[in-house]
Design a protein around this motif. Structure first.
Motif, mmCIF file in Angstrom:
data_model
loop_
_atom_site.group_PDB
_atom_site.id
_atom_site.type_symbol
_atom_site.label_atom_id
_atom_site.label_comp_id
_atom_site.label_asym_id
_atom_site.label_seq_id
_atom_site.Cartn_x
_atom_site.Cartn_y
_atom_site.Cartn_z
ATOM 1 N N MET A 199 -22.454 37.696 -4.102
ATOM 2 C CA MET A 199 -22.372 37.742 -2.637
ATOM 3 C C MET A 199 -20.941 37.631 -2.138
ATOM 4 S SD MET A 199 -25.422 38.264 -1.714
ATOM 5 C CE MET A 199 -25.389 37.958 0.048
ATOM 6 N N HIS A 200 -19.999 37.386 -3.049
ATOM 7 C CA HIS A 200 -18.593 37.374 -2.651
ATOM 8 C C HIS A 200 -18.067 38.798 -2.467
ATOM 9 C CE1 HIS A 200 -17.717 33.051 -3.185
ATOM 10 N NE2 HIS A 200 -18.689 33.117 -4.072
ATOM 11 N N TYR A 201 -18.836 39.781 -2.896
ATOM 12 C CA TYR A 201 -18.396 41.178 -2.815
ATOM 13 C C TYR A 201 -19.336 41.903 -1.867
ATOM 14 C CZ TYR A 201 -15.639 39.774 -6.784
ATOM 15 O OH TYR A 201 -14.758 39.106 -7.589
ATOM 16 N N ILE B 110 -23.125 26.366 -11.394
ATOM 17 C CA ILE B 110 -21.946 25.941 -10.628
ATOM 18 C C ILE B 110 -21.692 24.451 -10.855
ATOM 19 C CG2 ILE B 110 -21.055 25.594 -8.285
ATOM 20 C CD1 ILE B 110 -22.534 28.194 -7.521
ATOM 21 N N TRP B 111 -22.779 23.670 -10.895
ATOM 22 C CA TRP B 111 -22.650 22.231 -11.155
ATOM 23 C C TRP B 111 -22.063 21.991 -12.549
ATOM 24 C CZ3 TRP B 111 -25.346 19.018 -14.698
ATOM 25 C CH2 TRP B 111 -25.152 17.641 -14.500
ATOM 26 N N GLU C 182 -17.049 29.853 -9.010
ATOM 27 C CA GLU C 182 -17.618 30.766 -8.015
ATOM 28 C C GLU C 182 -16.636 31.910 -7.746
ATOM 29 O OE1 GLU C 182 -19.787 29.056 -4.612
ATOM 30 O OE2 GLU C 182 -19.051 27.126 -5.322
ATOM 31 N N GLY C 183 -17.197 33.086 -7.493
ATOM 32 C CA GLY C 183 -16.367 34.205 -7.073
ATOM 33 C C GLY C 183 -15.743 35.010 -8.191
ATOM 34 N N ASN C 184 -15.961 34.618 -9.447
ATOM 35 C CA ASN C 184 -15.411 35.381 -10.561
ATOM 36 C C ASN C 184 -16.367 36.525 -10.889
ATOM 37 O OD1 ASN C 184 -14.963 36.196 -13.438
ATOM 38 N ND2 ASN C 184 -13.364 34.638 -13.306
ATOM 39 N N TYR C 185 -15.950 37.741 -10.628
ATOM 40 C CA TYR C 185 -16.823 38.916 -10.734
ATOM 41 C C TYR C 185 -17.335 39.107 -12.146
ATOM 42 C CZ TYR C 185 -18.462 43.719 -10.170
ATOM 43 O OH TYR C 185 -19.230 44.834 -10.138
ATOM 44 N N ILE D 241 -17.455 36.977 -14.816
ATOM 45 C CA ILE D 241 -18.296 35.902 -15.350
ATOM 46 C C ILE D 241 -19.704 35.989 -14.779
ATOM 47 C CG2 ILE D 241 -18.657 33.398 -15.339
ATOM 48 C CD1 ILE D 241 -15.673 33.037 -15.636
ATOM 49 N N TRP D 242 -19.789 36.171 -13.456
ATOM 50 C CA TRP D 242 -21.111 36.226 -12.839
ATOM 51 C C TRP D 242 -21.818 37.551 -13.135
ATOM 52 C CZ3 TRP D 242 -23.875 32.350 -11.107
ATOM 53 C CH2 TRP D 242 -23.210 31.149 -10.842
ATOM 54 N N GLY D 243 -21.028 38.593 -13.399
ATOM 55 C CA GLY D 243 -21.635 39.856 -13.815
ATOM 56 C C GLY D 243 -22.415 39.722 -15.107
ATOM 57 N N LEU D 244 -21.979 38.793 -15.961
ATOM 58 C CA LEU D 244 -22.698 38.501 -17.200
ATOM 59 C C LEU D 244 -23.751 37.401 -16.989
ATOM 60 C CD1 LEU D 244 -19.684 38.466 -19.694
ATOM 61 C CD2 LEU D 244 -21.386 40.281 -19.414
ATOM 62 N N ALA D 245 -23.440 36.453 -16.108
ATOM 63 C CA ALA D 245 -24.341 35.316 -15.908
ATOM 64 C C ALA D 245 -25.642 35.721 -15.218
ATOM 65 C CB ALA D 245 -23.636 34.231 -15.091
ATOM 66 N N VAL D 246 -25.556 36.647 -14.272
ATOM 67 C CA VAL D 246 -26.755 37.020 -13.508
ATOM 68 C C VAL D 246 -27.840 37.621 -14.405
ATOM 69 C CG1 VAL D 246 -27.635 38.596 -11.748
ATOM 70 C CG2 VAL D 246 -25.613 37.208 -11.277
ATOM 71 N N PRO D 247 -27.552 38.656 -15.207
ATOM 72 C CA PRO D 247 -28.618 39.153 -16.089
ATOM 73 C C PRO D 247 -29.077 38.115 -17.111
ATOM 74 C CG PRO D 247 -26.520 40.226 -16.585
ATOM 75 C CD PRO D 247 -26.342 39.495 -15.311
ATOM 76 N N ALA D 248 -28.160 37.236 -17.543
ATOM 77 C CA ALA D 248 -28.555 36.179 -18.476
ATOM 78 C C ALA D 248 -29.551 35.223 -17.820
ATOM 79 C CB ALA D 248 -27.317 35.414 -18.962
#
Length: 289
Positions: A1-3, A244-245, A250-253, A255-262
């Motif tokens: 959602m940062h993008y 996040i905890w 947050e905001g790293n494209y 890292i989260w690009g890999l984390a979301v499908p995981a």
């Protein structure tokens, strides 16, 4: 959602969920041997069970309110439900409740209701009512959600095979036109139009059609994950908060690009594990029929 463009892409997906719910419910009504109830209390009550469960889980994660007003707000009455994404479930519960009424009214009247809900609330003057969880849109039952639900009911006269054949005739044009519509709306409008949502649904259908043709193994794998989709939808924000905890930035494209499908795959695995251990529970927390 940062993008921002990435965030806009997700909104056609929410629109599609409402459409799919209206479509399959109307198909079920049409095939029923008994009279269709005016108000579907039974199905709405099941959705309410799932809604209350995930609100409670969200309160375990985010904290319990100390006042009655806080409890009311967390339940999504007059504001966004706790956890953000559960506004979809709250709205769907209302649409399912009145689905018998929508099914009984003449198709022409349903079409007028659909067009009015989609077009009138897709203007620059309704910018306080749009699909985004940080503004006023999700504080209320959004008319555009009702329009999408009604559109699904209108399409229920066609079988899935007929709809697939229709998409098969237009997918080339959709893949050419939608990127232009998407780019223009993202950078020139306050929020998305009804055209954006309908084109977005056609774009997803076109991509899915091509995937089934040219990537059958991947498509088959995704289809097998299908039953877990509501569980994933309800729980994924909680998983993000947990990551996040743990310290995921947050905001790293990338890292989260890999984390979301995981996260999606992990939650799907949890769903199927629960299906083996206590399958009856999934009816009330994941709407498994």
């Amino acid at each position: 959602m940062h993008y921002f463009p990435m965030a806009c892409m997700t909104r056609a997906g929410v629109f599609f969920f409402f459409m799919a719910a209206g479509y399959f419910l109307a198909r079920k009504y049409a095939a029923a041997s008994s009279p269709v109830p005016w108000l579907n209390w039974k199905k709405a009550a099941l959705i309410l069970c799932a809604y209350v469960f995930w609100i409670f889980v969200s309160m375990v994660v985010f904290g319990f309110p100390s006042t009655l007003a806080g409890w009311v707000a967390n339940m999504g009455i007059g504001r966004v439900p706790l956890g953000g994404v559960l506004w979809f479930l709250r709205d769907l519960m209302v649409f399912v409740l009145i689905s018998g009424i929508l099914f009984r009214i003449p198709k022409g009247c349903l079409a007028v209701l659909c067009m009015a809900s989609l077009i009138l609330f897709s203007t620059e003057y309704s910018d306080s009512l749009w699909f985004y969880h940080r503004d006023m849109a999700c504080n209320v039952i959004h008319p555009r959600g009702l329009g999408a639900f009604a559109l699904g009911m209108l399409l229920s006269r066609y079988s899935l095979k007929e709809l697939k054949d229709m998409v098969g005739k237009v997918w080339v044009y959709v893949l050419i036109v939608f990127p232009a519509v998407f780019a223009w709306e993202v950078y020139n409008r306050v929020h998305e139009s009804a055209l954006f949502f309908c084109m977005g649904v056609l774009w997803m259908a076109s991509c899915s059609l091509l995937a089934t043709r040219y990537l059958p193994r991947i498509s088959s794998f995704c289809a097998r994950l299908g039953p877990s989709i509501f569980f994933v939808y309800a729980a994924h924000i909680l998983m993000y908060q947990f990551l996040i905890w743990l310290g995921l930035p947050e905001g790293n494209y990338w890292i989260w690009g890999l984390a979301v499908p995981a996260v999606f795959l992990t939650l799907s695995g949890v769903y199927f594990l629960l299906g083996r251990i206590c399958p009856g529970v999934l009816r009330y927390i994941a709407l498994k029929s």
